[in-house]
Design a protein around this motif. Structure first.
Motif, PDB file in Angstrom:
ATOM      1  N   SER A  16     -73.294   3.659 -36.588  1.00  0.00           N
ATOM      2  CA  SER A  16     -74.185   4.813 -36.437  1.00  0.00           C
ATOM      3  C   SER A  16     -75.274   4.800 -37.507  1.00  0.00           C
ATOM      4  N   GLU A  17     -74.893   4.474 -38.744  1.00  0.00           N
ATOM      5  CA  GLU A  17     -75.901   4.358 -39.796  1.00  0.00           C
ATOM      6  C   GLU A  17     -76.904   3.255 -39.463  1.00  0.00           C
ATOM      7  N   MET A  18     -76.382   2.141 -38.955  1.00  0.00           N
ATOM      8  CA  MET A  18     -77.274   1.043 -38.589  1.00  0.00           C
ATOM      9  C   MET A  18     -78.178   1.433 -37.430  1.00  0.00           C
ATOM     10  N   GLY A  19     -77.671   2.252 -36.511  1.00  0.00           N
ATOM     11  CA  GLY A  19     -78.493   2.731 -35.405  1.00  0.00           C
ATOM     12  C   GLY A  19     -79.709   3.487 -35.901  1.00  0.00           C
ATOM     13  N   GLU A  20     -79.502   4.323 -36.897  1.00  0.00           N
ATOM     14  CA  GLU A  20     -80.622   5.070 -37.474  1.00  0.00           C
ATOM     15  C   GLU A  20     -81.615   4.118 -38.147  1.00  0.00           C
ATOM     16  N   ALA A  21     -81.083   3.121 -38.857  1.00  0.00           N
ATOM     17  CA  ALA A  21     -81.958   2.157 -39.531  1.00  0.00           C
ATOM     18  C   ALA A  21     -82.753   1.328 -38.526  1.00  0.00           C
ATOM     19  N   LEU A  22     -82.099   0.926 -37.444  1.00  0.00           N
ATOM     20  CA  LEU A  22     -82.794   0.139 -36.423  1.00  0.00           C
ATOM     21  C   LEU A  22     -83.896   0.942 -35.751  1.00  0.00           C
ATOM     22  N   GLN A  23     -83.642   2.206 -35.495  1.00  0.00           N
ATOM     23  CA  GLN A  23     -84.689   3.036 -34.914  1.00  0.00           C
ATOM     24  C   GLN A  23     -85.873   3.163 -35.864  1.00  0.00           C
ATOM     25  N   ALA A  24     -85.577   3.294 -37.162  1.00  0.00           N
ATOM     26  CA  ALA A  24     -86.649   3.461 -38.145  1.00  0.00           C
ATOM     27  C   ALA A  24     -87.487   2.196 -38.302  1.00  0.00           C
ATOM     28  N   VAL A  25     -86.846   1.032 -38.277  1.00  0.00           N
ATOM     29  CA  VAL A  25     -87.549  -0.231 -38.553  1.00  0.00           C
ATOM     30  C   VAL A  25     -87.993  -0.931 -37.277  1.00  0.00           C
ATOM     31  N   ASN A  26     -87.081  -1.023 -36.312  1.00  0.00           N
ATOM     32  CA  ASN A  26     -87.339  -1.812 -35.107  1.00  0.00           C
ATOM     33  C   ASN A  26     -87.862  -0.972 -33.949  1.00  0.00           C
ATOM     34  N   GLY A  27     -87.604   0.328 -34.011  1.00  0.00           N
ATOM     35  CA  GLY A  27     -88.113   1.227 -32.977  1.00  0.00           C
ATOM     36  C   GLY A  27     -87.188   1.441 -31.806  1.00  0.00           C
ATOM     37  N   GLU A  28     -86.198   0.568 -31.618  1.00  0.00           N
ATOM     38  CA  GLU A  28     -85.278   0.706 -30.501  1.00  0.00           C
ATOM     39  C   GLU A  28     -84.069  -0.202 -30.672  1.00  0.00           C
ATOM     40  N   ILE A  29     -83.033   0.078 -29.874  1.00  0.00           N
ATOM     41  CA  ILE A  29     -81.833  -0.751 -29.802  1.00  0.00           C
ATOM     42  C   ILE A  29     -81.667  -1.156 -28.348  1.00  0.00           C
ATOM     43  N   TYR A  30     -81.442  -2.427 -28.120  1.00  0.00           N
ATOM     44  CA  TYR A  30     -81.414  -2.939 -26.751  1.00  0.00           C
ATOM     45  C   TYR A  30     -80.063  -2.738 -26.066  1.00  0.00           C
ATOM     46  N   LEU A 125     -77.278  -7.027 -51.748  1.00  0.00           N
ATOM     47  CA  LEU A 125     -78.080  -8.249 -51.646  1.00  0.00           C
ATOM     48  C   LEU A 125     -79.432  -7.992 -50.990  1.00  0.00           C
ATOM     49  N   HIS A 126     -79.622  -6.810 -50.437  1.00  0.00           N
ATOM     50  CA  HIS A 126     -80.868  -6.473 -49.744  1.00  0.00           C
ATOM     51  C   HIS A 126     -81.640  -5.339 -50.432  1.00  0.00           C
ATOM     52  N   MET A 127     -81.074  -4.784 -51.502  1.00  0.00           N
ATOM     53  CA  MET A 127     -81.743  -3.673 -52.177  1.00  0.00           C
ATOM     54  C   MET A 127     -82.879  -4.191 -53.073  1.00  0.00           C
ATOM     55  N   PRO A 128     -84.062  -3.580 -52.994  1.00  0.00           N
ATOM     56  CA  PRO A 128     -85.204  -4.060 -53.788  1.00  0.00           C
ATOM     57  C   PRO A 128     -84.959  -4.061 -55.294  1.00  0.00           C
ATOM     58  N   TYR A 281     -83.433  -1.763 -45.303  1.00  0.00           N
ATOM     59  CA  TYR A 281     -83.754  -3.015 -45.999  1.00  0.00           C
ATOM     60  C   TYR A 281     -82.987  -4.176 -45.381  1.00  0.00           C
ATOM     61  N   GLU A 282     -81.748  -3.922 -44.957  1.00  0.00           N
ATOM     62  CA  GLU A 282     -80.972  -4.968 -44.299  1.00  0.00           C
ATOM     63  C   GLU A 282     -81.648  -5.408 -43.001  1.00  0.00           C
ATOM     64  N   VAL A 283     -82.072  -4.427 -42.202  1.00  0.00           N
ATOM     65  CA  VAL A 283     -82.740  -4.738 -40.930  1.00  0.00           C
ATOM     66  C   VAL A 283     -84.030  -5.503 -41.175  1.00  0.00           C
ATOM     67  N   GLN A 284     -84.807  -5.056 -42.143  1.00  0.00           N
ATOM     68  CA  GLN A 284     -86.070  -5.733 -42.455  1.00  0.00           C
ATOM     69  C   GLN A 284     -85.831  -7.182 -42.860  1.00  0.00           C
ATOM     70  N   ASP A 285     -84.841  -7.402 -43.721  1.00  0.00           N
ATOM     71  CA  ASP A 285     -84.548  -8.768 -44.158  1.00  0.00           C
ATOM     72  C   ASP A 285     -84.105  -9.632 -42.987  1.00  0.00           C
ATOM     73  N   MET A 286     -83.193  -9.106 -42.170  1.00  0.00           N
ATOM     74  CA  MET A 286     -82.682  -9.899 -41.058  1.00  0.00           C
ATOM     75  C   MET A 286     -83.802 -10.267 -40.092  1.00  0.00           C
ATOM     76  N   GLN A 287     -84.648  -9.324 -39.764  1.00  0.00           N
ATOM     77  CA  GLN A 287     -85.729  -9.619 -38.825  1.00  0.00           C
ATOM     78  C   GLN A 287     -86.737 -10.591 -39.430  1.00  0.00           C
TER      79      GLN A 287
END
Length: 323
Positions: A16-30, A125-128, A281-287
């Motif tokens: 659920s936390e990742m869902g919020e992050a994906l919406q913020a960074v990627n705009g959607e979840i497939y 490992l992903h925190m600035p 930050y995790e989503v941004q790094d992975m993408q």
């Protein structure tokens, strides 16, 4: 950054936390998949997910999916990680990415053969902040690093049926919270430790409840770690150099560190990033890794950590039933 199609496996709190992050960074979840179709549908409704799958195998075969995010309990990370890679998907997997280094190395081999990215959810490992501190340490602000001290203690309810204490589910402090402590230590050491000293106290189910761990690398840098599942400790890490030391509280998602310069006694506070955006930050790094064929430094760090965790368990003689 262009949108990528993520498939979510598992619908617990971290998903659920990742869902919020994906919406913020990627705009959607497939897509989403859960062993409970009802839970998957509920997740889809909450986050506007396009597709719901009843099985992981079915989701992995969807040609539209770019990245699979594995948010299941970690005892079944390896089979799903392997299946997703064999299906040609990049994989972002929650920690602990596997339960031993042999599992991880097998998956790394597959990923290399198929030119795929593997990344894990060890948040620090992903925190600035950590990249900034590594840069400052490289400039010599605290001199040569001599020692790292890192603690993590959780007060889990004494329940033999809880996954944290289940040997069948790869429970215990090491793979749950020790991943963070070990990653912290390895991140600030010049090289992977080649000496591991450790002692452990077991919970009644046979998993590690409390442990003390000392690591030393060829350069002589040492790390001292204390872990427990039955007593709350501050999530505190200290990097000790010849000219000063750096203290970081709540280190898994830290945004602030305090530097003390020992010759003068003066202090300096460094703030970079936001704890609330940790999974973004995790989503941004992975993408970024997927789109720019990166992530090798991160993956090597994860491999080193898994080798250390495996060496620790080997010393204990603690083996999970499914290994």
């Amino acid at each position: 950054m262009k949108k990528l199609n993520w498939g979510i496996l598992g619908t617990g709190w971290i998903a659920s936390e990742m869902g919020e992050a994906l919406q913020a960074v990627n705009g959607e979840i497939y897509a989403v998949c859960s062993k409970s179709v009802a839970n998957a549908q509920k997740y889809a409704n909450q986050f506007g997910v396009k597709k719901v799958y009843a099985t992981a195998e079915e989701m992995f075969q969807d040609p539209q999916i770019d990245i699979v995010y594995i948010a299941t309990p970690h005892h079944i990370h390896y089979p799903y990680l392997r299946q997703a890679l064999m299906a040609g998907k990049h994989v972002f997997c929650e920690k602990s990415i596997t339960v031993n280094s042999q599992q991880l190395e097998e998956c790394v081999t597959i990923a290399k053969e198929k030119n795929l990215v593997i990344c894990d959810g060890t948040t620090l490992l992903h925190m600035p902040l950590y990249q900034k501190l590594r840069e400052m340490i490289g400039q010599g602000i605290i001199g040569e690093i001599k020692m790292i001290q890192v603690n993590f203690g959780s007060l889990k309810e004494a329940d033999s049926n809880n996954r944290f204490f289940s040997k069948e589910l790869a429970g215990g402090a090491l793979l749950d919270i020790g991943v963070y402590a070990t990653s912290f230590a390895r991140f600030f050491m010049k090289s992977k430790p080649n000496v591991v000293l450790t002692t452990v106290d077991y919970y009644e189910t046979g998993v590690d409840e409390t442990s003390g761990i000392i690591l030393k690398n060829p350069e002589g840098q040492m790390a001292v770690m204390a872990l427990t599942l039955r007593a709350k400790q501050p999530k505190r890490g200290v990097i000790v150099g010849e000219k000063g030391f750096i203290e970081i509280s709540d280190y898994p998602r830290a945004q602030k560190a305090m530097i003390t310069y020992t010759q003068t006694g003066t202090t300096e506070t460094i703030e970079v990033g936001q704890a609330a955006r940790a999974l973004e930050y995790e989503v941004q790094d992975m993408q970024d890794y997927v789109q720019n064929q990166g992530g090798q430094e991160n993956l090597q760090m994860v491999r080193d950590v898994m080798e250390i965790l495996t060496a620790i368990r080997n010393q204990w003689g603690m083996v999970y039933p499914f290994e």
